[in-house]
Design a protein around this motif. Structure first.
Motif, PDB file in Angstrom:
ATOM      1  N   PRO A 395       0.788  -1.236   0.000  1.00 25.40           N
ATOM      2  CA  PRO A 395       0.000   0.000   0.000  1.00 25.40           C
ATOM      3  C   PRO A 395       0.826   1.296   0.000  1.00 25.40           C
ATOM      4  N   TRP A 396       2.093   1.226  -0.369  1.00 31.98           N
ATOM      5  CA  TRP A 396       2.941   2.420  -0.451  1.00 31.98           C
ATOM      6  C   TRP A 396       2.867   3.239   0.850  1.00 31.98           C
ATOM      7  N   ASN A 397       3.031   2.572   1.973  1.00 33.85           N
ATOM      8  CA  ASN A 397       2.868   3.285   3.248  1.00 33.85           C
ATOM      9  C   ASN A 397       4.183   3.426   3.999  1.00 33.85           C
ATOM     10  N   VAL A 398       4.212   4.413   4.885  1.00 37.51           N
ATOM     11  CA  VAL A 398       5.372   4.613   5.760  1.00 37.51           C
ATOM     12  C   VAL A 398       5.293   3.583   6.873  1.00 37.51           C
ATOM     13  N   VAL A 399       6.402   2.864   7.105  1.00 36.71           N
ATOM     14  CA  VAL A 399       6.373   1.813   8.125  1.00 36.71           C
ATOM     15  C   VAL A 399       7.228   2.148   9.351  1.00 36.71           C
ATOM     16  N   ASP A 400       8.093   3.154   9.222  1.00 38.43           N
ATOM     17  CA  ASP A 400       8.942   3.493  10.371  1.00 38.43           C
ATOM     18  C   ASP A 400       9.508   4.892  10.142  1.00 38.43           C
ATOM     19  N   LYS A 401       9.791   5.572  11.257  1.00 39.97           N
ATOM     20  CA  LYS A 401      10.480   6.872  11.172  1.00 39.97           C
ATOM     21  C   LYS A 401      11.514   6.929  12.272  1.00 39.97           C
ATOM     22  N   ILE A 402      12.587   7.661  12.014  1.00 42.80           N
ATOM     23  CA  ILE A 402      13.599   7.848  13.043  1.00 42.80           C
ATOM     24  C   ILE A 402      14.013   9.321  13.052  1.00 42.80           C
ATOM     25  N   ASP A 403      14.237   9.853  14.254  1.00 41.49           N
ATOM     26  CA  ASP A 403      14.703  11.241  14.383  1.00 41.49           C
ATOM     27  C   ASP A 403      16.180  11.317  14.060  1.00 41.49           C
ATOM     28  N   VAL A 404      16.574  12.410  13.414  1.00 44.03           N
ATOM     29  CA  VAL A 404      17.999  12.658  13.186  1.00 44.03           C
ATOM     30  C   VAL A 404      18.318  14.053  13.689  1.00 44.03           C
ATOM     31  N   TYR A 405      19.590  14.335  13.922  1.00 46.49           N
ATOM     32  CA  TYR A 405      20.002  15.569  14.613  1.00 46.49           C
ATOM     33  C   TYR A 405      21.020  16.291  13.764  1.00 46.49           C
ATOM     34  N   TYR A 406      20.667  17.336  13.056  1.00 45.75           N
ATOM     35  CA  TYR A 406      19.351  17.897  12.767  1.00 45.75           C
ATOM     36  C   TYR A 406      19.331  18.273  11.294  1.00 45.75           C
TER      37      TYR A 406
END
Ligand code: RUQ
Ligand code: CUA
Length: 631
Positions: A395-406
């Motif tokens: 389904p072309w979906n986002v499965v994970d996100k991670i924060d980065v600095y910055y």
């Protein structure tokens, strides 16, 4: 008028981004430390090549340890390697001392990195350099490429390194220099997309150029497998503004991706369809049907990235929270059906909906996408300071996100631009470091972060600072690169090589002096000679060592002249004897227990009286060097 949404986004882009104060360890654990630990004496699995931005260089790191290994000087003189000082590298730089290097592009065979060369662009100088990975040395600088004003969408090699590309970031009237008024921007200015041929030996030469409207060409990527034969370029400023771009170039809902069929373009040039402008064969799109098409894409796109199968072209609209994914099959079908929606400067425009496969809601400020070879894509989000992992395919979906600095710009995945990414790591290349390292004044280093892709969730492993300013970077399996240990002295073809101690000499012809010098631990021969004030001396120094890592330097006092000569190599240094007096020279690279003794003297005489036209080292000096060479 600007819509409120666009105005807000612009304000955010201008620097009022919501910051994550206080930093974070992102849930780091001992387990993360172990994953980057490379024991002393052991080697990393990957080389990472980070562009040096306005330092003009390339920085080499080992991954996953994130250890800095070396700097490859490319567009800027570099004293530690004598780059831009010896005659050979000075000639290659052609008098320029600055470049802004954005995008490393490893050479490829069948769409996989092959470990032969690394290309990189000088954006403002419209030049492309080729580094030989046998010795991590810049061997060729091609350009300035005629008619291309600032090559940002550059070099992005094709799957068999047939071509590297360059496209104008700042349109100008061509050829350069042409006098014009900015008010005539729309009618008298042009963008240019250039295809630069790469020979089997790596040499670059002009292939073709295509004239475009004065858009700002931004990024590129090569089609591969399913999209082999195409090169894709994004542009912003389809509004064709020439001032206040941050507002005026954000008016249109759609800008474009150009799809260039490089075989068709080359065939048109070979069939004589081009005009010569500024020395390059330039095609008017009308005269080269099939060579170029435009696909509309929302909101000032930046990155264009082709997935490992070559089926999908993923384009990030900076001012849109989505990645538009186009399918090459749909683009091809629309071309075949001639389903055009007008033209721009003679280039047929396809319809967005016809070419679109999916829109992926990744988050704010998407810039670039990389791949893991396991069916996922990773998009950098500048405004959100995050990486979004999303599924390629329904389904072309986002499965994970991670924060980065910055404020992440590019990101690089292991073997990320190939047909077979290894899916182990991605490195976030962050524009702002703020509180991540010991402060060093108002300006901080850049920030990079190693992230593990092997688990179901991305895991931050390590932070490391970088010198300004990595834009893009590439990561290649170390096993693919086989660096030389020494240059084979027997195969040295430099015309100034000196192989035997007895042949070392100083020849004076008029006011030109050629010094054929041998360097070996811990002597030079000759180690003393005479010239006359006003002479120009060319030191041709051969390092006759055949042991790894025994580099000798050659530095001349009271000057800025120093070069480095690797084992088996010959290099030439030019030095002008401006006034009479004694001038010492010495080995500037610590090479041996008696390195400190490795020196010589030049007597600069006020007149030619008593200065021989042929001079050699003393008997003892020559014998010592001959003896060392037997060892
Ligand atoms: S660019 S932060 Cu010079 Cu490649 Cu995108
Ligand atoms: Cu040779 Cu130090």
């Amino acid at each position: 008028m600007l819509g409120l949404g666009a105005a807000l986004l612009l304000a955010v882009l201008a620097g009022c981004m919501g910051s994550k104060g206080g930093g974070s360890t992102g849930g780091l654990s001992a387990d993360a430390a172990q994953k980057t630990y490379v024991k002393p004496g052991e080697l990393d699995k990957y080389y990472a090549f980070l562009s040096g931005g306005h330092s003009g260089q390339i920085f080499v790191y080992g991954m996953p340890s994130c250890r800095y290994i070396t700097t490859i000087p490319v567009f800027t003189p570099e004293p530690a390697k004598g780059y831009g000082v010896d005659e050979e590298s000075k000639a290659m730089l052609g008098g320029r001392t600055w470049g802004d290097a954005h995008h490393p592009g490893l050479s490829e065979t069948d769409g996989d990195y092959d470990g032969r060369w690394l290309f990189i662009n000088d954006m403002p100088g419209a030049r492309i350099a080729r580094i030989d990975l046998a010795d991590f040395t810049t061997r060729e600088i091609y350009g300035p490429i005629p008619n291309v004003s600032a090559a940002h969408a550059c070099p992005f090699p094709t799957p068999n390194t047939e071509y590297v590309f360059a496209a104008s970031r700042f349109s100008i009237p061509i050829p350069y220099p042409s006098v014009a008024k900015l008010e005539d921007y729309r009618t008298k200015f042009n963008g240019v997309i250039a295809g630069v041929k790469v020979s089997k030996e790596g040499h670059m030469s002009m292939g073709f150029e295509i004239l475009t409207p004065p858009f700002d060409w931004d990024k590129a990527d090569a089609g591969k497998a399913a999209s082999m034969g195409w090169e894709f370029f994004t542009c912003y400023n389809s509004e064709m503004a020439y001032d206040s771009l941050e507002v005026k170039a954000s008016q249109n809902e759609m800008d474009y991706v150009a799809c260039v069929n490089w075989k068709v373009a080359q065939a048109a040039v070979d069939a004589g369809k081009a005009r010569t402008i500024g020395g390059a064969p330039v095609l008017d799109p009308k005269d080269a049907p099939g060579a170029i098409y435009l696909v509309p894409v929302p909101k000032s796109p930046h990155g264009v990235d082709v997935d490992p199968s070559g089926e999908f072209i993923c384009v990030s609209g900076k001012l849109q929270a989505e990645v538009s994914v186009f399918a090459i099959a749909k683009i091809q079908k629309a071309i075949d059906a001639k389903a055009f929606d007008g033209e721009q400067g003679g280039i047929p425009v396809l319809k967005y909906a016809d070419c679109l496969e999916a829109k992926v809601p990744v988050g704010l400020g998407p810039l670039h996408t990389q791949f893991d070879g396991k069916g996922y894509a990773y998009t950098s989000l500048f405004l959100d300071s995050q990486i979004a992992k999303w599924k390629i395919g329904a389904p072309w979906n986002v499965v994970d996100k991670i924060d980065v600095y910055y404020s992440i710009g590019h990101l690089m995945a292991s073997e990320g631009d190939t047909r077979h990414p290894t899916g182990e790591y991605v490195v976030a290349l962050d524009k702002i470091a703020k509180d991540r390292y010991l402060p060093v004044g108002p300006s901080h280093p850049e920030a990079a972060q190693l992230i593990d892709l092997r688990g179901p969730k991305m895991q931050l492993l390590y932070d490391f600072p970088t010198y300004p300013e990595p834009h893009y970077a590439q990561m290649i399996l170390a096993s693919k690169i086989k660096p030389l240990k020494v240059y084979d002295l027997a195969a040295n073809t430099n015309k100034y090589v000196t192989r035997k101690a007895e042949d070392a000499r100083v020849e004076r012809h008029g006011k030109r002096v050629d010094a054929y010098v041998i360097a070996v631990r811990s002597h030079f021969t000759p180690d003393k000679f005479r010239v006359v004030a006003g002479d120009t001396v060319y030191f041709h120094v051969t390092n006759v060592e055949q042991d790894e890592d025994i580099t000798h330097g050659f530095g001349v006092l009271f000057s800025s002249q120093d070069m480095q000569i690797d084992p088996g190599e010959t290099k030439t240094l030019k030095w002008v004897a401006t006034k009479a007096g004694i001038t010492p020279y010495y080995c500037s690279n610590f090479c041996s227990a008696l390195h400190q003794e490795m020196q010589g003297y030049i007597e600069v005489a006020p007149s030619a009286a008593g200065v021989a036209t042929l001079q050699r080292g003393s008997r003892q000096n020559v014998d010592l060097v001959a003896l060392e060479m037997k060892h």
